[in-house]
Design a protein around this motif. Structure first.
Motif, mmCIF file in Angstrom:
data_model
loop_
_atom_site.group_PDB
_atom_site.id
_atom_site.type_symbol
_atom_site.label_atom_id
_atom_site.label_comp_id
_atom_site.label_asym_id
_atom_site.label_seq_id
_atom_site.Cartn_x
_atom_site.Cartn_y
_atom_site.Cartn_z
ATOM 1 N N ALA A 84 15.238 3.481 -48.325
ATOM 2 C CA ALA A 84 14.582 2.326 -48.543
ATOM 3 C C ALA A 84 13.255 2.246 -47.682
ATOM 4 C CB ALA A 84 15.343 1.105 -47.867
ATOM 5 N N PHE A 85 13.453 2.646 -46.530
ATOM 6 C CA PHE A 85 12.074 2.760 -45.688
ATOM 7 C C PHE A 85 11.064 3.739 -46.462
ATOM 8 C CE2 PHE A 85 9.570 4.595 -42.480
ATOM 9 C CZ PHE A 85 9.220 3.759 -41.611
ATOM 10 N N LEU A 111 7.350 2.338 -48.184
ATOM 11 C CA LEU A 111 6.002 3.086 -47.684
ATOM 12 C C LEU A 111 5.626 3.634 -48.866
ATOM 13 C CD1 LEU A 111 6.774 5.011 -44.376
ATOM 14 C CD2 LEU A 111 5.612 2.690 -44.572
ATOM 15 N N ALA A 112 6.058 4.347 -49.714
ATOM 16 C CA ALA A 112 5.463 5.019 -50.985
ATOM 17 C C ALA A 112 5.040 4.180 -52.070
ATOM 18 C CB ALA A 112 6.571 6.070 -51.653
ATOM 19 N N VAL A 113 5.426 3.023 -52.048
ATOM 20 C CA VAL A 113 4.927 2.278 -53.411
ATOM 21 C C VAL A 113 3.640 1.445 -52.822
ATOM 22 C CG1 VAL A 113 7.193 1.759 -54.235
ATOM 23 C CG2 VAL A 113 6.383 0.170 -52.459
ATOM 24 N N ARG A 114 3.450 1.549 -51.526
ATOM 25 C CA ARG A 114 2.195 1.090 -50.861
ATOM 26 C C ARG A 114 1.014 2.390 -50.766
ATOM 27 N NH1 ARG A 114 4.815 -2.713 -45.979
ATOM 28 N NH2 ARG A 114 6.482 -3.317 -47.280
ATOM 29 N N GLY A 115 1.491 3.299 -51.072
ATOM 30 C CA GLY A 115 0.525 4.551 -51.108
ATOM 31 C C GLY A 115 0.581 5.348 -49.893
ATOM 32 N N ALA A 161 8.831 -0.963 -42.542
ATOM 33 C CA ALA A 161 7.870 -0.308 -43.301
ATOM 34 C C ALA A 161 6.374 -1.155 -43.261
ATOM 35 C CB ALA A 161 8.092 -0.097 -44.750
ATOM 36 N N SER A 162 6.727 -2.478 -42.986
ATOM 37 C CA SER A 162 5.626 -3.305 -42.934
ATOM 38 C C SER A 162 4.701 -3.109 -41.658
ATOM 39 C CB SER A 162 5.923 -4.582 -43.244
ATOM 40 O OG SER A 162 6.421 -5.034 -44.682
#
Length: 378
Positions: free
Chosen positions: A17-18, A22-26, A281-282
């Motif tokens: 999930a972490f 992160l990946a979807v945010r590039g 992740a944020s």
């Protein structure tokens, strides 16, 4: 010069999930998972708060297509001869369902999404130890495909669970006094199975749960408090909680069970792990900054109360005295717990599980340590 990726040690629920968040945010990210072949994993009941993670990852439709069973009701029986407590999610004023899943299927969905968004997922990769430079973690030593190499990292997330391969180098885990035994199985659903209902029931000396899954089967569990020893096989899996004095530092953080093992069943631990991974992740941009040590303290200020509240709540529920208390006495006990030192954290956890708010949402002097998370459309 290309910046090194964020490295996630461990591709289980929290690590997957972490990495996906992160990946979807590039953010460039590499996941190192020790097991080479995916496993089915145990059955888990996920509270409605899971939609905050799924929608943020663009997985809401895919989860529906996967045919995961809906979870619509939670039932808690105290083994005191009185009616169990029932809570229908539709009556909480928020999202009307969560999901009942085989954990392995959900993890694979998360890792697949991470890969689609550019993450590198390496299976059969065993993280040996962190690499440090001037007190800051700068990478990991990893063994894969018969070779050992050093992989540079912008930040290392320890999601290796109880192994704590990275975090264990900076602080030891303090074990809880008691250990338990957990027995899990999957069996055909029968006439006693209430579809959509996660049932957790106490009995003298143990607890039982039932999680109806898709395909006419049900995940069964049994927790025997105080069941110490190290025997395997039919003697079940040993479960022993622990706490950690440090959850992050310069160049590293812990998430999931690596941050502390606190709750075997009572506050939806799998959902909490997902929400914590999304929040962690944020926090990555701040933790990767120049004030990493100060940011790490802020991360711990967010996360540690959640772990400690889950531990205290589980201890309350596991107290053998609960089985002899009537509903009125139990309600007084819950009221006292909610008004005590863990009350604020309990309110935050319950609101996050219901899908009303993020698990972490604080302002830190360096800026927003963990940004507000978008809730899914109702």
């Amino acid at each position: 010069m290309t910046r090194p990726p964020v490295v996630v040690a461990g591709g289980g629920l929290a690590g997957a999930a972490f990495a996906a968040c992160l990946a979807v945010r590039g953010t460039p990210v590499t996941v190192l998972e020790r097991t080479a072949v995916p496993g089915a994993g145990e059955a888990e009941a996920l509270a409605p708060g899971v939609h905050a993670v799924l929608s943020g990852l663009g997985l809401s439709g895919r989860v529906h297509e996967a045919g995961f069973a809906r979870g619509e009701v939670s039932v808690l029986g105290w083994g005191n001869g009185e009616e169990p407590w029932r809570s229908a999610f539709a009556e909480t004023g928020g999202i009307d369902h969560g999901y009942h899943v085989c954990l392995g299927a959900l993890v694979e969905l998360l890792l697949q999404r991470a890969g689609e968004c550019g993450a590198r997922v390496v299976r059969g990769a065993e993280v040996i130890e962190p690499v440090t430079d001037g007190g800051r973690v700068t990478g990991v030593v990893v063994h894969t495909a018969g070779q050992t190499e050093t992989l540079p990292a912008r930040l290392v997330a320890d999601a290796t669970g109880t192994a704590r391969v990275v975090a264990g180098r900076f602080c030891a885990a303090e074990p809880d006094p008691l250990s338990h035994r957990v027995f899990r199985a999957v069996a055909p659903a029968d006439a006693t199975t209430e579809q959509g209902a996660f049932v957790l029931e106490g009995a003298p000396g143990e607890w039982h749960w039932r999680i109806p899954l898709a395909g006419g089967v049900v995940g069964l569990g049994r927790l025997v408090p105080g069941g110490g020893g190290d025997a395997g096989g039919d003697d079940g899996e040993r479960w022993r909680g622990y706490r950690c004095a440090r959850l992050a530092g310069a160049g590293w953080l812990s998430v999931g069970d690596a941050a502390g093992l606190a709750d075997p069943a009572f506050l939806d631990p799998a959902t909490v792990a997902l929400l914590a991974a999304q929040a962690a992740a944020s926090a990555v941009p701040v933790l990767c900054g120049d004030e990493a040590e100060e940011a790490a303290r802020g991360y711990m200020d967010c996360y540690a109360p959640v772990v400690e509240c889950a531990r205290a709540f589980a201890a309350f529920c596991l107290d053998p005295a609960r089985h002899g208390e009537n509903t009125e006495t139990l309600l007084r006990g819950f009221t006292a717990f909610a008004a005590g030192e863990h009350g604020g954290a309990l309110a935050r956890i319950r609101a996050a599980l219901a899908g009303h708010r993020p698990l972490f949402d604080v302002e830190y002097p360096l800026g927003p340590l963990v940004a507000s998370l978008a809730m899914p459309e109702r």
